[in-house]
Scaffold this active site. Structure first.
Site, mmCIF file in Angstrom:
data_model
loop_
_atom_site.group_PDB
_atom_site.id
_atom_site.type_symbol
_atom_site.label_atom_id
_atom_site.label_comp_id
_atom_site.label_asym_id
_atom_site.label_seq_id
_atom_site.Cartn_x
_atom_site.Cartn_y
_atom_site.Cartn_z
ATOM 1 C CB CYS A 48 -2.017 0.250 -8.769
ATOM 2 S SG CYS A 48 -2.448 0.175 -7.020
ATOM 3 C CB CYS A 97 1.986 4.995 -3.803
ATOM 4 S SG CYS A 97 0.776 3.885 -3.026
ATOM 5 C CB CYS A 100 4.002 3.595 -7.067
ATOM 6 S SG CYS A 100 3.865 1.913 -7.737
ATOM 7 C CB CYS A 143 8.997 -11.327 -2.942
ATOM 8 S SG CYS A 143 10.111 -11.702 -1.603
ATOM 9 C CB CYS A 179 7.334 -13.109 0.257
ATOM 10 S SG CYS A 179 6.913 -11.444 0.824
ATOM 11 C CB CYS A 232 8.184 -8.812 4.522
ATOM 12 S SG CYS A 232 9.353 -7.837 3.563
ATOM 13 N NE ARG A 237 14.757 -8.787 1.527
ATOM 14 C CZ ARG A 237 13.541 -9.053 1.998
ATOM 15 N NH1 ARG A 237 12.534 -8.269 1.744
ATOM 16 N NH2 ARG A 237 13.330 -10.142 2.718
HETATM 17 N N1 SAM Z 1 0.566 -2.756 -4.190
HETATM 18 C C1 SAM Z 1 1.108 -3.314 -3.019
HETATM 19 C C2 SAM Z 1 1.359 -2.315 -1.938
HETATM 20 O O1 SAM Z 1 1.621 -1.170 -2.247
HETATM 21 O O2 SAM Z 1 1.333 -2.709 -0.775
HETATM 22 C C3 SAM Z 1 2.346 -4.129 -3.257
HETATM 23 C C4 SAM Z 1 3.404 -3.673 -4.225
HETATM 24 S S1 SAM Z 1 4.227 -2.155 -3.827
HETATM 25 C C5 SAM Z 1 5.131 -1.867 -5.327
HETATM 26 C C6 SAM Z 1 5.415 -2.637 -2.614
HETATM 27 C C7 SAM Z 1 6.349 -1.594 -2.060
HETATM 28 O O3 SAM Z 1 7.334 -1.267 -2.992
HETATM 29 C C8 SAM Z 1 5.771 -0.264 -1.658
HETATM 30 O O4 SAM Z 1 5.160 -0.289 -0.410
HETATM 31 C C9 SAM Z 1 7.003 0.607 -1.619
HETATM 32 O O5 SAM Z 1 7.586 0.606 -0.335
HETATM 33 C C10 SAM Z 1 7.947 -0.063 -2.615
HETATM 34 N N2 SAM Z 1 8.143 0.771 -3.809
HETATM 35 C C11 SAM Z 1 7.254 0.983 -4.796
HETATM 36 N N3 SAM Z 1 7.759 1.808 -5.739
HETATM 37 C C12 SAM Z 1 9.003 2.137 -5.328
HETATM 38 C C13 SAM Z 1 10.028 2.968 -5.865
HETATM 39 N N4 SAM Z 1 9.860 3.655 -6.994
HETATM 40 N N5 SAM Z 1 11.187 3.074 -5.189
HETATM 41 C C14 SAM Z 1 11.366 2.392 -4.029
HETATM 42 N N6 SAM Z 1 10.434 1.603 -3.476
HETATM 43 C C15 SAM Z 1 9.262 1.473 -4.106
HETATM 44 FE FE1 SF4 Z 2 -0.408 0.523 -6.090
HETATM 45 FE FE2 SF4 Z 2 2.153 1.141 -6.364
HETATM 46 FE FE3 SF4 Z 2 0.808 2.062 -4.281
HETATM 47 FE FE4 SF4 Z 2 1.360 -0.579 -4.436
HETATM 48 S S1 SF4 Z 2 2.839 1.085 -4.230
HETATM 49 S S2 SF4 Z 2 -0.563 0.347 -3.863
HETATM 50 S S3 SF4 Z 2 1.254 -0.865 -6.665
HETATM 51 S S4 SF4 Z 2 0.414 2.574 -6.435
#
Ligand code: SAM
Ligand code: SF4
Ligand code: DTB
Length: 346
Positions: free
Chosen positions: A56, A60, A63, A100, A131, A191, A263
Site C-alpha cells: 500500500c 499509516c 500498518c 468484511c 462490508c 462503519c 465493536r
Molecule cells: N486501506 C484501507 C484503509 O486504510 O482505509 C482499508 C484497510 S485498513 C487496514 C483498515 C483499518 O484497520 C485502519 O483504518 C486502521 O484503523 C486499522 N488498522 C490497521 N492496522 C492496524 C493495527 N496494526 N492495529 C490496529 N488497527 C489497525
Molecule cells: Fe494502506 Fe494500511 Fe493505511 Fe490502509 S491502513 S491505507 S492498508 S497503509
C-alpha cells in the site's frame, strides 16, 4: 436525561467530562444507554478477510501493509471472487453474520469495481451482510458497490484531527471525511471508528469519538481498535495504553452514539477475559471473529466461544434488520430487562 437523544453537537468539554467520570458511574451510564437500545446479552460477529494484501502506498504509521515500512509481510494480489465467497461461507458456518473484505489500497481504480461487485454479490447471496474497506472511494464507485448489494463501507477516522498528521501524511482528515460523505450519499451504512494506543493523548481519544458522534448521521458501526504492534512499523515499541482508557473510550462511544454498534476490534488477542468483560459492560456489542484480522492474529473462534459462554453472552444469529439512520431522535423504547423485550424494541 439527554442520553436517549441522538445528538450531533457535542462539545469537547462535555465529552471530556463524560470520559473522566469515575469509572463505576461511567459504566453504569453506558450500561443504562446500552440496555435501552440493545439486547445486553447479544454480540454481533463480523469476520475479516484481506482480499488484497500489502504494497500500500499510504504511510499509516501503525500498518503492516505500507510500502513505507519494512515488515515481514508477504504481499498478495487481489483474490478471486470464488475464493472470497468460499471464505465467507466458512465464516458464516462459525456464526459470523457480516463479512468484511479489506484491501491495502489508497483507493480502488474504477476498473477494480466490477470484480469487487462480484465478490459482494456472492457474499450477499449467502445471506450475510457485506462490508468493504478499500481506502478512499468516489461517490460513483460507492453507488456501483451499493447496487451490487454492499451494506457497509468501513473507513476509519483513526484518531483526532490534531494528531492525524503524526500518524499519516499521505492523506488528510478531510479526505477521510469526504469518503464517508460519498459512501453515505450512495446510501451505504457506515462503519467508522479508530485506533487507540498510537501515543495519542486522552483529549485525542475523546476528540475522535466526538468527531464520529458529530457526523450528520452516526456511523451504524464504530470499530474501536487497539494498536496491534507490528515489527518494522514506526509505532512498534509505543508505550502500551492503560486498559481503562480503552474501556472509557468504548463507554463514551456508547453514550454519544447510543444506537450504533460499538465493536471491540483489533487487539483482542492480547486482552484478558476480564478486560473483555469490562469492554462489554461499557457497551461494546460487536467483535471481529475468526483466527485472523487482516494480516495479524485474532482471538480465534474457540476462545471466543468459551469467553461468550462464561459471560453468558450469545452471538447474534441473524443480520440486523436494515437500519434507517434517522437524523432526528425517535422515542426511546422502554428500558428492557430481558433479551426478548430488547430485541423486540429494535
Ligand atoms: N486501506 C484501507 C484503509 O486504510 O482505509 C482499508 C484497510 S485498513 C487496514 C483498515 C483499518 O484497520 C485502519 O483504518 C486502521 O484503523 C486499522 N488498522 C490497521 N492496522 C492496524 C493495527 N496494526 N492495529 C490496529 N488497527 C489497525
Ligand atoms: Fe494502506 Fe494500511 Fe493505511 Fe490502509 S491502513 S491505507 S492498508 S497503509
Ligand atoms: C477496523 O476498524 N479494523 C479492522 C477492519 N476495520 C478492516 C482491521 C484491523 C487490522 C488489524 C491489523 C491487521 O491485521 O493488519
Amino acid at each position: 436525561m439527554t442520553d436517549e437523544t441522538l445528538r450531533h453537537d457535542w462539545s469537547l468539554e462535555e465529552a471530556l467530562a463524560i470520559y473522566r467520570t469515575p469509572l463505576s458511574s461511567l459504566l453504569h451510564r453506558a450500561q443504562t444507554v446500552h440496555r435501552r437500545h440493545f439486547d445486553p446479552e447479544e454480540i454481533q460477529l463480523s469476520t475479516l478477510l484481506s482480499i488484497k494484501t500489502g504494497g500500500c502506498t499510504e504511510d499509516c504509521a501503525y500498518c503492516s501493509q505500507s510500502v513505507h515500512h519494512h515488515t515481514d509481510l508477504a504481499p498478495a494480489a487481489l483474490l478471486k471472487p470464488e475464493t472470497v465467497v468460499a471464505e465467507a461461507a466458512r465464516a458464516r458456518s462459525q456464526g459470523a453474520t457480516r463479512f468484511c473484505m479489506g484491501a491495502a489500497w489508497r483507493e480502488p481504480r474504477d476498473r477494480d469495481i466490477p470484480v469487487l461487485a462480484e465478490m459482494v454479490r456472492g457474499v450477499k447471496a449467502l445471506g450475510m451482510e457485506t462490508c468493504l474497506t478499500l481506502g478512499m472511494l468516489s461517490e460513483s464507485q460507492a453507488r456501483a458497490l451499493k447496487e451490487a448489494g454492499l451494506d457497509y463501507y468501513n473507513h476509519n477516522l483513526d484518531t483526532s484531527p490534531g494528531f492525524y498528521d503524526q500518524i499519516v501524511t499521505t492523506r488528510t482528515y478531510a479526505d477521510r471525511l469526504e469518503t464517508l460523505e460519498n459512501a453515505r450519499a450512495a446510501g451505504l451504512s457506515l462503519c467508522s471508528g479508530g485506533i487507540l494506543g498510537l501515543g495519542e493523548s486522552q483529549e485525542d481519544r475523546v476528540e475522535l469519538v466526538r468527531q464520529l458522534a458529530n457526523l450528520p448521521v452516526h456511523p451504524e458501526s464504530v470499530p474501536i481498535n487497539l494498536l496491534v504492534q507490528v515489527e518494522g512499523t514506526p509505532l512498534h515499541g509505543t508505550a502500551p495504553l492503560h486498559p481503562f482508557e480503552l474501556v472509557r473510550t468504548i463507554a463514551l462511544a456508547r453514550i454519544l452514539m447510543p444506537r450504533s454498534s460499538i465493536r471491540l476490534s483489533a487487539g483482542r488477542a492480547g486482552m484478558s477475559d476480564e478486560l473483555h468483560a469490562l469492554a462489554f459492560l461499557a457497551g461494546a456489542n460487536s467483535i471481529f471473529s475468526g483466527e485472523n484480522l487482516l494480516t495479524t492474529g485474532n482471538a480465534g473462534d474457540a476462545r471466543d466461544r468459551d469467553l461468550l459462554a462464561r459471560l453468558g453472552l450469545h452471538a447474534r444469529s441473524q443480520p440486523a434488520p436494515v437500519q434507517t439512520s434517522a437524523r432526528t431522535p425517535s422515542p426511546a423504547p422502554p428500558a428492557a430487562p430481558g433479551a426478548a423485550a430488547a430485541a423486540a424494541a429494535r
